[in-house]
Design an enzyme around this catalytic site. Sequence first.
Site, short mmCIF file in Angstrom:
data_model
loop_
_atom_site.label_atom_id
_atom_site.label_comp_id
_atom_site.label_asym_id
_atom_site.label_seq_id
_atom_site.Cartn_x
_atom_site.Cartn_y
_atom_site.Cartn_z
N HIS A 356 0.80 -1.24 0.00
CA HIS A 356 0.00 0.00 0.00
C HIS A 356 0.82 1.28 0.00
CE1 HIS A 356 -3.97 -1.85 0.82
NE2 HIS A 356 -3.24 -2.77 1.42
N LYS A 544 -7.68 14.06 4.36
CA LYS A 544 -6.84 12.86 4.35
C LYS A 544 -5.85 13.03 5.49
CE LYS A 544 -5.66 14.07 0.03
NZ LYS A 544 -5.99 12.82 -0.64
N ARG A 545 -5.08 11.98 5.79
CA ARG A 545 -4.04 12.14 6.81
C ARG A 545 -3.08 13.26 6.41
NH1 ARG A 545 -3.72 8.46 11.23
NH2 ARG A 545 -1.77 9.52 11.66
N LYS A 550 1.55 14.34 0.72
CA LYS A 550 0.19 14.65 0.26
C LYS A 550 0.02 16.14 -0.05
CE LYS A 550 -1.79 10.77 2.91
NZ LYS A 550 -2.44 9.89 1.93
N THR A 652 -8.15 6.79 -2.05
CA THR A 652 -9.52 6.29 -2.19
C THR A 652 -10.50 7.43 -1.93
OG1 THR A 652 -9.27 5.51 0.09
CG2 THR A 652 -9.15 3.85 -1.66
N LYS A 656 -14.24 8.72 -3.71
CA LYS A 656 -15.48 9.09 -2.99
C LYS A 656 -15.98 10.45 -3.46
CE LYS A 656 -13.55 6.44 0.74
NZ LYS A 656 -12.61 6.47 1.87
C1 26W Z 1 4.11 0.80 10.07
C2 26W Z 1 3.39 2.11 9.96
C3 26W Z 1 2.45 2.14 8.81
C4 26W Z 1 1.11 2.23 9.03
C5 26W Z 1 0.23 2.26 7.98
C6 26W Z 1 2.93 2.05 7.51
C7 26W Z 1 2.06 2.07 6.46
C8 26W Z 1 0.71 2.17 6.68
C9 26W Z 1 -0.25 2.14 5.54
C10 26W Z 1 0.25 1.21 4.46
C11 26W Z 1 -0.51 3.50 5.02
C12 26W Z 1 -1.72 3.59 4.16
O1 26W Z 1 -2.83 3.70 4.67
N1 26W Z 1 -1.53 3.60 2.85
C13 26W Z 1 -2.61 3.99 1.96
O2 26W Z 1 -3.32 2.85 1.53
C14 26W Z 1 -4.46 3.20 0.76
C15 26W Z 1 -5.23 1.95 0.45
O3 26W Z 1 -4.55 1.17 -0.47
C16 26W Z 1 -4.04 3.96 -0.50
O4 26W Z 1 -5.18 4.37 -1.19
C17 26W Z 1 -3.19 5.17 -0.14
O5 26W Z 1 -2.68 5.78 -1.31
C18 26W Z 1 -2.04 4.76 0.77
O6 26W Z 1 -1.35 5.90 1.24
#
Ligand code: 26W
Length: 819
Positions: A356, A544-545, A550, A652, A656
């Site tokens: 992701h 978004k975060r 971003k 995503t 929406k």
């Molecule tokens: C270990 C810390 C950590 C926590 C969460 C690392 C990475 C994450 C996630 C992978 C971050 C995340 O939410 N990524 C997002 O995933 C979405 C669903 O696929 C994508 O639409 C976003 O672009 C992506 O940033």
Amino acid sequence: MHIDKEAFKAKLIANVRILSRQSVETATQEQLYEALAFTIRDYVTSKWLETHETYDRTGCKIVCYLSMEFLMGRFLGNAIMNMTMFDEIKEVIDEMGIDYNLIEDAERDPGLGNGGLGRLAACFLDSLSTLELPAYGCGIRYHYGIFEQKIVDGAQMELPDDWLHNGDVWGVRRREYAVEVKFYGNVVREMKDNGEYRYVHENYQSIIAVPYDYPVVGYNNNTVNTLRLWDAEAKNMFDLEKFNSGDFQKAVEEQNLAKALTDVLYPADEHYAGKELRLRQQYFFVSATLQRVITKFKMKFGNNFALLPEKYAFQLNDTHPSIAVAELMRILVDENDVAWDEAWEITKKCCAYTNHTIMSEALEKWPYDLFSRLLPRIFMIVEEINKRFCNMLIEKYGHDAEKIRRMAIIADGQIRMAWLAIVGSHSVNGVAALHTEILKNQELKDFYEIYPERFNNKTNGITQRRWLGHANQKLAKLITKEIGDGWYTDLDELHKLEPLANKKKFREAFMDIKRENKVELAQYFKETMDIDIDPDSIFDIQVKRLHEYKRQLLNVLHIMHLYNQLKEDPNMDMVPRTFIFGAKSAAGYKMAKLIIKLINKVADLVNNDPSINGKIKVVFAANYRVSLAEKLIPAADISEQISTASKEASGTGNMKFMLNGAVTMGTLDGANVEIMEEVGEDNIFIFGMKADEVIDQYARNDYNPWDIYNMDPDIQAVLNMLINGTLDSNTETFKPIFESLLNGYNGSRADEYFVLKDFNAYAKAQAKVDAVYKDKDKWAKMAIMNTACSGKFSSDRTIKEYAEEIWGLKPVHVEMKKK
Ligand code: 26W
């Protein structure tokens, strides 16, 4: 689904009485919510039982979606909609003189996720049930979800999210399925009867994993799948009854230790911190899930483990559950005497991994000693997997030691979880076409070379049930009136709206609804923040975060630029614009927090300067979460998707907004590329560097943002505002932002995310928005085309692709037995 209204009313009244010792007249909103939820749960439960009875009877294949995060949003409204009971329930509630919306609003968001990855898991579960695909969501029942955000003097404050405070109406505790998970200790080798060795884990600490099951209701069918969230309990808690004093003390200590395990969701997004508790959480829910699956498998199919891949698929939502590869090996080899090679083939066939993010700071790499101390036997298994994998590499690339070092699962004192996931899976997928290409050609190039057949793309999607059907009921009604309700389960049906874009009456109806949604949002801001915004202004939203990649910073710098222009020429011809932000920052992410403060300080400046005639307003909506997204997105005209190209895996939120008739302002990043393909270049605003340009520029490393600063007086003026006291009397406050853009900050490169490089292209695209919006008809057509062309982005499409191409999973129809 048809309900007997009188019977329903009687149940609801009884539940208010039983649960809160109140009458409908005297109960609080929370009590009414709880009673209504219980009443609905009763209807859900019949289907839920039937679903699992059907799965047991048919012995069908089941997918387990393993995820550290499920950002479900509120259950009640969604369950009522998917049971197709909404109109009847609403009537009953109205008749009883209760305000239905207030009841829905009394439900706390189960915020068990950070952002995109967690919400995607929730949309997937909705699609799985709607498509009648047998599935479990498997995760953790955190006692505290993502923190509640408060803004104090412009800055983010974090408060604990006590989402269980009023009880947990939807979760069913299932103590009968509890399993033991073992940590620490040591491993000894024993000789088996056949002369082989068995490895036995000794002196370990036990935690009991107790599942709580939540219903996932399919739309207009009888399928109710299960979201199974594991909670931790102390093993000795059950001996408490005995309590002679020593044991009591010990039991309480153990209880506290256990509680800590599932206490809180890690609020970091795209940032790996290497905390032991997080690894404990990961192993805890993965081990519990796999142990339970294997127990159930053996009850049904005995020890014929070769059959396992035909009965179960495990999808790893990023690397967070990738320890599943080693845990499945442990269960098969140590506990069930399956030979290593056979177990390895089974494991690979069962597991599949989704990536992701390409952000390098998100990659999970556990320190060797932490890992081996916490999970001694799992560590040995990872070592064995690594040894065999490296042997294979040596055979292939013996000459290229550098490559082998790059690809090893264990190296530099660390365990690389992404590599473990790739090596132990039969499928590796990215989440948008561009993202998957970048994985194949850059980040995971070495692995693509040896395992090309494993790589595939699954462009993300969203559930139209929640994001249109529930969030934007007025638009949903209009669409259904025009083209029928087929879009609830086949979003491509929305293409039927295309010809209506040329019909004046439809355009008016569509834009009237947009305006009503904007009025409602304006009212919400008035009530919650006492701020006045103009529903006739353009609602330009970025939610978004908060992350540097971003580029909320690009957005706010552009607002400062607009402000400067208006100060020079207060009569400047522009459509009034309301810029709305919503974003949580990881608590320890200083730069992100500073950007939140900047947005709020710019809001103070702009909103309180009468000389600009209210032409621009800035709103920072605190505590962005699923239920707030459901209010904001239907009211948007412009959807800001402006990440540095190549950095946003998919996005995503972009989907929406599109579904709700907002026009995208975006870079060619993530799924924006595919959004443009669907809606056409004329119905989207694209600007800025392309992904390959970003990647090349970064590799050349010869970008100097000072050149831009020195050459461009507008940019210079904006950046100077960061340090000259305009925004904060303390000129040091925003200095780090100034620094990061021009010199680099804390070891990062100057303007790492090319904010200044893309600034002018962005300003130009924003000026185009202003020009186009003035042409009401043209804008309405664009908005309608966005809704009409959003069919591809249904998570139903995505899930069908996963089911067919990765899981080999077939629908199983659930029939209700006649009573
Ligand atoms: C270990 C810390 C950590 C926590 C969460 C690392 C990475 C994450 C996630 C992978 C971050 C995340 O939410 N990524 C997002 O995933 C979405 C669903 O696929 C994508 O639409 C976003 O672009 C992506 O940033």
